[in-house]
Write a protein that holds these residues in place. Sequence first.
Motif, PDB file in Angstrom:
ATOM      1  N   VAL A 210     -24.687  20.398  33.700  1.00  0.00           N
ATOM      2  CA  VAL A 210     -23.845  20.904  32.623  1.00  0.00           C
ATOM      3  C   VAL A 210     -24.362  20.431  31.265  1.00  0.00           C
ATOM      4  CG1 VAL A 210     -21.530  20.822  31.628  1.00  0.00           C
ATOM      5  CG2 VAL A 210     -21.808  21.136  34.087  1.00  0.00           C
ATOM      6  N   ASN A 213     -27.303  22.596  30.455  1.00  0.00           N
ATOM      7  CA  ASN A 213     -26.969  23.995  30.165  1.00  0.00           C
ATOM      8  C   ASN A 213     -25.461  24.179  30.243  1.00  0.00           C
ATOM      9  OD1 ASN A 213     -26.811  26.738  29.836  1.00  0.00           O
ATOM     10  ND2 ASN A 213     -27.703  27.269  31.825  1.00  0.00           N
ATOM     11  N   PRO A 214     -24.757  23.977  29.138  1.00  0.00           N
ATOM     12  CA  PRO A 214     -23.297  24.110  29.148  1.00  0.00           C
ATOM     13  C   PRO A 214     -22.817  25.501  29.556  1.00  0.00           C
ATOM     14  CG  PRO A 214     -24.042  22.983  27.160  1.00  0.00           C
ATOM     15  CD  PRO A 214     -25.273  23.529  27.833  1.00  0.00           C
ATOM     16  N   ALA A 215     -23.683  26.502  29.480  1.00  0.00           N
ATOM     17  CA  ALA A 215     -23.285  27.865  29.843  1.00  0.00           C
ATOM     18  C   ALA A 215     -23.424  28.138  31.340  1.00  0.00           C
ATOM     19  CB  ALA A 215     -24.121  28.872  29.062  1.00  0.00           C
ATOM     20  N   ASP A 216     -23.878  27.171  32.116  1.00  0.00           N
ATOM     21  CA  ASP A 216     -24.056  27.348  33.557  1.00  0.00           C
ATOM     22  C   ASP A 216     -22.681  27.288  34.225  1.00  0.00           C
ATOM     23  OD1 ASP A 216     -24.603  27.172  36.280  1.00  0.00           O
ATOM     24  OD2 ASP A 216     -26.401  25.965  35.987  1.00  0.00           O
ATOM     25  N   ALA A 217     -22.098  28.454  34.472  1.00  0.00           N
ATOM     26  CA  ALA A 217     -20.733  28.523  34.999  1.00  0.00           C
ATOM     27  C   ALA A 217     -20.631  27.922  36.396  1.00  0.00           C
ATOM     28  CB  ALA A 217     -20.254  29.973  35.013  1.00  0.00           C
ATOM     29  N   ALA A 220     -20.627  24.178  36.099  1.00  0.00           N
ATOM     30  CA  ALA A 220     -19.346  23.721  35.554  1.00  0.00           C
ATOM     31  C   ALA A 220     -18.260  23.763  36.625  1.00  0.00           C
ATOM     32  CB  ALA A 220     -18.952  24.577  34.360  1.00  0.00           C
ATOM     33  N   ASN A 302     -12.790  31.145  37.093  1.00  0.00           N
ATOM     34  CA  ASN A 302     -12.032  31.844  36.066  1.00  0.00           C
ATOM     35  C   ASN A 302     -11.744  33.308  36.395  1.00  0.00           C
ATOM     36  OD1 ASN A 302     -11.700  29.665  34.259  1.00  0.00           O
ATOM     37  ND2 ASN A 302     -13.802  29.906  33.544  1.00  0.00           N
TER      38      ASN A 302
END
Length: 319
Positions: A210, A213-217, A220, A302
């Motif tokens: 994470v 790459n904070p965008a790695d869903a 996360a 989500n």
Amino acid sequence: MSQQPFSRPGAIDLSALKRPAPSAPPAGAGAPAGAPGGAPGSGSSYAVSVTEQNFQETIEASVTAPVVLVLYSPGRSPESATYAEDVAAAVAAYEGRFLAALVDVDVTPQIAQALQVQQIPLLMVLLDGRPATQPIPGVLQADELSTLLNQLAQQLTAQGISGRHQPRQAGSAADGEEDEEYVDPRYAPAQDALAEGDVDRAVAEYEKLVAANPADAEAAAGLAMAKVLQRVQGVDLYAARAAAAAAPDDLDAQTLVADLDLYGGHVEDAFTRLVDLVRRTSGKERDAAREHLLGLFAAVGNDDARVLKGRQALASALY
């Protein structure tokens, strides 16, 4: 729709299957599975058309990761063929966590006989060669199907089951070779840690992903679920529930029981508990309850219908 946790009621009995030489299907039965235009899900990389010849191999593929078996009949129930396509498309979105195995019972009635199927369409989830849930007759709506797959994916993570099916050629059937386990190398260290029961190491590995790459869903979601597992380790369920009942506004007591509910598959109960806590509290405690609930949303996913409903309830509680 009530979901069932993974169970192992027993291996599938294949004794009813005969293995005669392939013959032409009856008139009006449709093209053989795997033939051009003949099999739903033929555009999916994670779907196979099941025949008598590859049925055993398809079941064995469930040792790697779950197989979602759908029995359908274009002749008797045209909508069941559409349903099979919908299941294949839904499974494809999980990129190997599941394999859709589609059985046209007009072409291969022996498979339906072996499984003692009484109603078409029918969905079964197989794991380790055995049914992992109760068979689900009829057509699941899109949100019900999403809920089922999301819950199964969550349970796989909780149990440290990290295997993935390899992509198949469009419309291909199992070719007799055992499906090799595939794990995305990015997630392998964290998933290996979960499989070994080392939750703390799994959390640390997901945190690295994470941070990179904070965008790695997926990372996360893996981190959120690993943190739930970390928090419930060694917790006495009955003592935790008693403490929460005795102190309904205690942040720590309520969030711990919410974690236990999520871990046990009672997703909506976990969400409702924290939404109610948000509604009753204020200031820092309210913010902490909200943040904890957002973490549980991430753990479930989500796109899950229950998360969407939970977000609506949270918004109502806040405003």
